[in-house]
Write a protein that holds these residues in place. Structure first.
Motif, short mmCIF file in Angstrom:
data_model
loop_
_atom_site.label_atom_id
_atom_site.label_comp_id
_atom_site.label_asym_id
_atom_site.label_seq_id
_atom_site.Cartn_x
_atom_site.Cartn_y
_atom_site.Cartn_z
N TRP A 139 0.79 -1.25 0.03
CA TRP A 139 -0.12 -0.16 -0.07
C TRP A 139 0.71 1.25 0.05
O TRP A 139 1.55 1.62 1.00
CB TRP A 139 -0.97 0.22 1.18
CG TRP A 139 -2.11 -0.87 1.09
CD1 TRP A 139 -1.85 -2.09 1.08
CD2 TRP A 139 -3.60 -0.51 1.42
NE1 TRP A 139 -3.19 -2.73 1.04
CE2 TRP A 139 -4.13 -1.72 1.07
CE3 TRP A 139 -4.08 0.74 1.23
CZ2 TRP A 139 -5.58 -1.94 1.12
CZ3 TRP A 139 -5.35 0.51 1.27
CH2 TRP A 139 -6.12 -0.68 1.51
N PRO A 140 0.82 2.15 -1.18
CA PRO A 140 1.54 3.46 -1.13
C PRO A 140 1.10 4.23 0.27
O PRO A 140 0.07 4.42 0.30
CB PRO A 140 1.11 3.86 -2.30
CG PRO A 140 0.57 2.98 -3.18
CD PRO A 140 0.03 2.04 -2.14
N GLY A 141 2.17 4.71 0.78
CA GLY A 141 2.04 5.64 2.14
C GLY A 141 1.38 4.88 3.24
O GLY A 141 1.35 5.79 4.29
N LEU A 142 1.36 3.62 3.42
CA LEU A 142 0.74 3.02 4.45
C LEU A 142 1.67 3.00 5.73
O LEU A 142 1.35 3.55 6.87
CB LEU A 142 0.36 1.58 4.27
CG LEU A 142 -0.29 0.92 5.34
CD1 LEU A 142 -1.46 1.53 6.12
CD2 LEU A 142 -0.66 -0.44 5.26
N ALA A 143 2.91 2.78 5.35
CA ALA A 143 3.92 2.98 6.47
C ALA A 143 3.99 4.50 7.28
O ALA A 143 4.33 4.51 8.43
CB ALA A 143 5.47 2.65 5.92
N ARG A 144 3.83 5.43 6.55
CA ARG A 144 3.87 6.71 6.84
C ARG A 144 2.50 7.01 7.63
O ARG A 144 2.50 8.14 8.51
CB ARG A 144 3.91 7.67 5.67
CG ARG A 144 5.14 8.06 4.97
CD ARG A 144 5.27 9.09 4.09
NE ARG A 144 5.29 10.26 4.87
CZ ARG A 144 6.30 10.67 5.50
NH1 ARG A 144 7.55 10.17 5.30
NH2 ARG A 144 6.22 11.89 6.02
N GLY A 145 1.38 6.13 7.66
CA GLY A 145 0.40 6.39 8.28
C GLY A 145 0.66 5.44 9.72
O GLY A 145 0.07 5.79 10.83
#
Length: 413
Positions: A139-145
Motif C-alpha cells: 500500500w503506497p503511503g501506509l507506513a507513513r500512517g
C-alpha cells in the motif's frame, strides 16, 4: 496517497473482509495490562524475561502470530495467538483485553492491530528489516500512517532510525539503544573447586575446547600442537559435548601422544599434563572461569552448531568459533563485530588464533568487549522497563485525557 488516507483505507477494507470467529479468551486480570507483540519466535525469550521483570507491577499479555509454536512455559505472561486484522476479530480482542500499553518488538508492523490500540504504543528493536510492514506492504503511503502512531521507538542502529524517520516518526521520539536480549544465564560453579584448580594450574597459559563433539577432536589436537610450539606449558581443558564420548576422547588423546589427566578418574592437571579431560558438559561454568580463552565446539565446517555464546562471554572469556553458528548466528555476529570473538575454519587457524591470543593484554581486550555485548541486553531491558513504567504513569495521571489513536478505526472494525 497521504499516510492518514492510506491507513484509513486499509482499516476500512480490513473491516469489510471476512474474518474468522473470534477465539475465546481467558479472563482479563485486574489492574494495568501491558500488551507485548512480536512476529518472531527468536524475540520471545527476551520479551518473556521482561514480563517477569515487570511482575507483579502489571499483568502482561504476549501475542505471537498463530503460525509460531507456543513455548511450553510463558512464565509471568499470558501467551495468546494474535488476532487477525480482518473483520471484527481485532476489535473484539482489544475490547476484551483493554490493554493499557502496547509494546511492539521488531519492525514487522501490522497496521490493523497497531491502529486499533487506543493506549500508548512503544516500539523496541524497531525497523531492522527493509520492509517495515508485515502486512499492507504494497500500500503506497501506509507506513507513513503507521510509524507516527508510536509514542517512542528504541532502535539499534542508524539505519533503523533513518528508516523510521523516513516513515514519518518524529526524530525526538526515536532513541538509539542496543537489542533487547534475554539475560545470559549465569553458569554455576563450585567456588572451592575453582579455587583449588586455579592454584594447581598456577600461572600456566590455559585455553578451553568446550562443548566439543568427537568429530572435532583432530582439529583441536592439531591446534594444540601448533599453539604449544610457543607456549610449552600450555594446558588445554577439554569438555566433551556428550558425556558418553569422554572415554573415546581420552583414548584418542593418548594415542596422539598427549599427556592426559582424566577428571572422571580423580586426576589433577599437574605440571606435565597437556590436556585436562572433563567428564561431560555439566561444569562449563567452572571451565570458563578457569580458561580466559575458549573455543566453543560444534561450529567448524559441517558441525552441528554450538551453544549460546553469551553465557561464555558474560563470564569474561575471549571466544573462538567456526562458521557453523546456527541457531545463534546473530549473537556470534555481534560478538565478532565487537572484536570479542574470532572465526576459525580448521585446526591450523584455531591453533594460530590460540597462539596469537595467549598474550594477556590481547585476550583481556576481547573478553572485555564480549562482556559489554553480553550484558548490553540487561541495560536495554532496564531502559525498556523504565520506559513502560513512565509511559503508564503519564497515561494514568488524574485529569489526563485518555489517549486516542491518531486515526480512529472505522465503525465496526
Amino acid at each position: 496517497m497521504s499516510g492518514s488516507l492510506a491507513l484509513g483505507a486499509y482499516l476500512a477494507l480490513s473491516a469489510l473482509a471476512a474474518g474468522g470467529r473470534p477465539e475465546a479468551e481467558p479472563e482479563r486480570p485486574e489492574g494495568p495490562l501491558l500488551w507485548i507483540h512480536t512476529e518472531e519466535a527468536a524475540r520471545l525469550p527476551a520479551l518473556l524475561a521482561l514480563a517477569e521483570r515487570l511482575e507483579p507491577e502489571m499483568a502482561v499479555l504476549a501475542t505471537i502470530p498463530p503460525g509460531i509454536e507456543m513455548p511450553a512455559s510463558s512464565g509471568a505472561a499470558i501467551l495468546r495467538p494474535a488476532p487477525p486484522e480482518r473483520g471484527g476479530t481485532a476489535k473484539a480482542f482489544l475490547d476484551h483485553w483493554r490493554p493499557d500499553l502496547l509494546l511492539w518488538a521488531g519492525g514487522s508492523l501490522r497496521p490493523g492491530l497497531i491502529a486499533r490500540m487506543s493506549g500508548p504504543r512503544l516500539l523496541v528493536d524497531g525497523a531492522p528489516q527493509p520492509r517495515l510492514l508485515a502486512s499492507g506492504a504494497g500500500w503506497p503511503g501506509l507506513a507513513r500512517g503507521v510509524a507516527p502512531l508510536f509514542d517512542r521507538a528504541l532502535v539499534s542502529g542508524d539505519t533503523a532510525a533513518e528508516r523510521l524517520a523516513r516513515a514519518g516518526l518524529p526524530g525526538e521520539r526515536i532513541e538509539l539503544a542496543g537489542p533487547l536480549d534475554a539475560p545470559a544465564p549465569v553458569l554455576p560453579c563450585n567456588e572451592r573447586e575453582r579455587r583449588d584448580l586455579a592454584q594447581t594450574i598456577g600461572a600456566r597459559p590455559v585455553w578451553l575446547a568446550g562443548d566439543l563433539p568427537l568429530a572435532e577432536l583432530p582439529a583441536v589436537i592439531a591446534a594444540y600442537r601448533l599453539a604449544s610450539r610457543s607456549a610449552h606449558r600450555l594446558l588445554l581443558i577439554l569438555a566433551p559435548r556428550l558425556s558418553e564420548e569422554a572415554e573415546a576422547l581420552g583414548r584418542a588423546l593418548a594415542e596422539a601422544g598427549l599427556r592426559v589427566a582424566d577428571r572422571a578418574e580423580g586426576e589433577e592437571p599437574e605440571e606435565a599434563t597437556q590436556v585436562f579431560l572433563a567428564d561431560g558438559p555439566a561444569e562449563m561454568g567452572l571451565w570458563l572461569r578457569l580458561a580466559p580463552l575458549a573455543y566453543l565446539g560444534g561450529t567448524l565446517p559441517g558441525g552441528p552448531g554450538g551453544r549460546a555464546p553469551f553465557e561464555a562471554a558474560a563470564l569474561g572469556a575471549a571466544l573462538l568459533h567456526g562458521p557453523e553458528t546456527a541457531p545463534h548466528g546473530e549473537s556470534w555476529e555481534r560478538l565478532d563485530t565487537a572484536g570479542a570473538a574470532r572465526v576459525v575454519r580448521n585446526g591450523v587457524e584455531l591453533g594460530r588464533a590460540v597462539e596469537g591470543l595467549l598474550a594477556p593484554d590481547r585476550v583481556a581486550a576481547m573478553a572485555h568487549a564480549g562482556w559489554d555485548v553480553a550484558t548490553q541486553g540487561a541495560e536495554v531491558a532496564n531502559r525498556v522497563a523504565d520506559l513502560i513504567r513512565e509511559t503508564l504513569a503519564r497515561a494514568r495521571q488524574p485529569g489526563r485525557a485518555a489517549p486516542t489513536p491518531r486515526l480512529a478505526a472505522p465503525a465496526g472494525a
